[in-house]
Design an enzyme around this catalytic site. Structure first.
Site, short mmCIF file in Angstrom:
data_model
loop_
_atom_site.label_atom_id
_atom_site.label_comp_id
_atom_site.label_asym_id
_atom_site.label_seq_id
_atom_site.Cartn_x
_atom_site.Cartn_y
_atom_site.Cartn_z
N ASP A 183 47.43 39.18 42.17
CA ASP A 183 46.79 40.26 42.90
C ASP A 183 47.28 40.19 44.35
O ASP A 183 47.88 39.20 44.77
CB ASP A 183 45.27 40.10 42.80
CG ASP A 183 44.50 41.13 43.58
OD1 ASP A 183 44.92 42.30 43.59
OD2 ASP A 183 43.49 40.76 44.20
N ASP A 229 45.53 42.10 47.73
CA ASP A 229 44.44 42.01 48.70
C ASP A 229 43.39 41.01 48.24
O ASP A 229 42.94 41.04 47.10
CB ASP A 229 43.78 43.39 48.87
CG ASP A 229 44.71 44.40 49.52
OD1 ASP A 229 44.69 44.51 50.74
OD2 ASP A 229 45.46 45.06 48.78
N ASP A 266 40.97 38.11 42.88
CA ASP A 266 39.64 37.90 43.47
C ASP A 266 38.59 38.92 43.07
O ASP A 266 37.40 38.65 43.16
CB ASP A 266 39.75 37.91 45.00
CG ASP A 266 40.03 39.32 45.53
OD1 ASP A 266 41.03 39.94 45.08
OD2 ASP A 266 39.27 39.81 46.38
#
Length: 249
Positions: A21, A23, A197
């Site tokens: 991922d 961000d 996240d």
């Protein structure tokens, strides 16, 4: 239990394909998508990881691929953008874009809603549209009501994230992108490891597990399909740097 997830072992990437991922995983979250700071070590680190893993490294993000290119510059990596709606292979091939004609009218309503409140930010993507409300959290209930109404009217889906809502075609997700890339010859026989996240990364954690791999959750412990956990972006960078055999500059 999510509260006893341990940090991933240093040899987890041996024989693995790595999916990252962006961000909240490789860069710190910011008040607005364009306000992020890309660390100077990131591009060299991604290059080392790609060399170490024989090119089996991919970025799988909610951002559009064009936006990832703008922040990362030229990198020879497979990329998925817009939560699985966009896919570009490492050789430059593009998968067909899963767009929807019903999105155009919805875009106008979302933009008008955002113009009414300072702090709301619209992010346009090729096949979806996102509304960030980190700067106006009190407007979250009204934003959710608008997106749910638009979804009912258009047949589109609402994708929630960290202080953001996205209106998009149903179907594709980050797990689908991971599974598609694992079908590429270069990725065949590898064990997928996904690092992310957000709640939108749960599809990819599950897909990695189904294919014999594992997910690494970044941030506070929660109920998750991931097997391992790292505290924050700095911990991700340190673990990846160790796995790549190099030091962060």
């Amino acid at each position: 239990m999510a509260d006893i997830l341990r940090p991933p072992p240093s040899d987890l990437l041996d024989g693995a394909a790595l999916f990252l991922d962006f961000d909240g995983t490789l860069v710190e979250l910011a008040e607005a998508p364009d306000a992020i700071r890309v660390p100077g070590h990131l591009r060299p680190l991604l290059t080392r990881l790609s060399d170490r893993l024989g090119g089996c490294v991919a970025i799988v993000s909610g951002r559009a691929i064009a936006d990832l290119d703008r922040h990362l510059g030229p990198v020879t990596l497979a990329m998925s953008g817009s939560h699985g709606l966009e896919l570009r292979f490492a050789d430059g091939r593009l998968a067909p874009l899963a767009a929807s004609g019903a999105l155009n009218a919805a875009r106008g309503e979302i933009r008008r809603f955002a113009e009414e409140t300072p702090g709301l930010l619209v992010e346009e993507k090729p096949a979806s549209i996102a509304l960030h409300f980190r700067g106006a959290p009190d407007r979250a209930p009204q934003a959710r009501a608008l997106f749910e109404a638009l979804a009912r009217r258009t047949g589109l889906s609402v994708q929630p994230g960290k202080m953001v809502l996205e209106l998009r075609p149903a179907g594709a997700n980050k797990g689908d992108a991971l599974a598609t890339l694992m079908g590429e010859p270069a990725f065949a026989g590898k064990r997928p490891v996904f690092v992310g996240d957000d709640l939108t990364d749960e599809h990819a954690f599950a897909a990695a597990a189904e294919l014999g791999g594992a997910g690494i959750l970044v941030g506070p412990a929660r109920a998750t399909a991931a097997r391992w956990r790292l505290d924050d972006v700095a911990a991700v960078a340190a673990w990846l740097s160790n796995a790549s055999g190099g030091l962060i500059a």
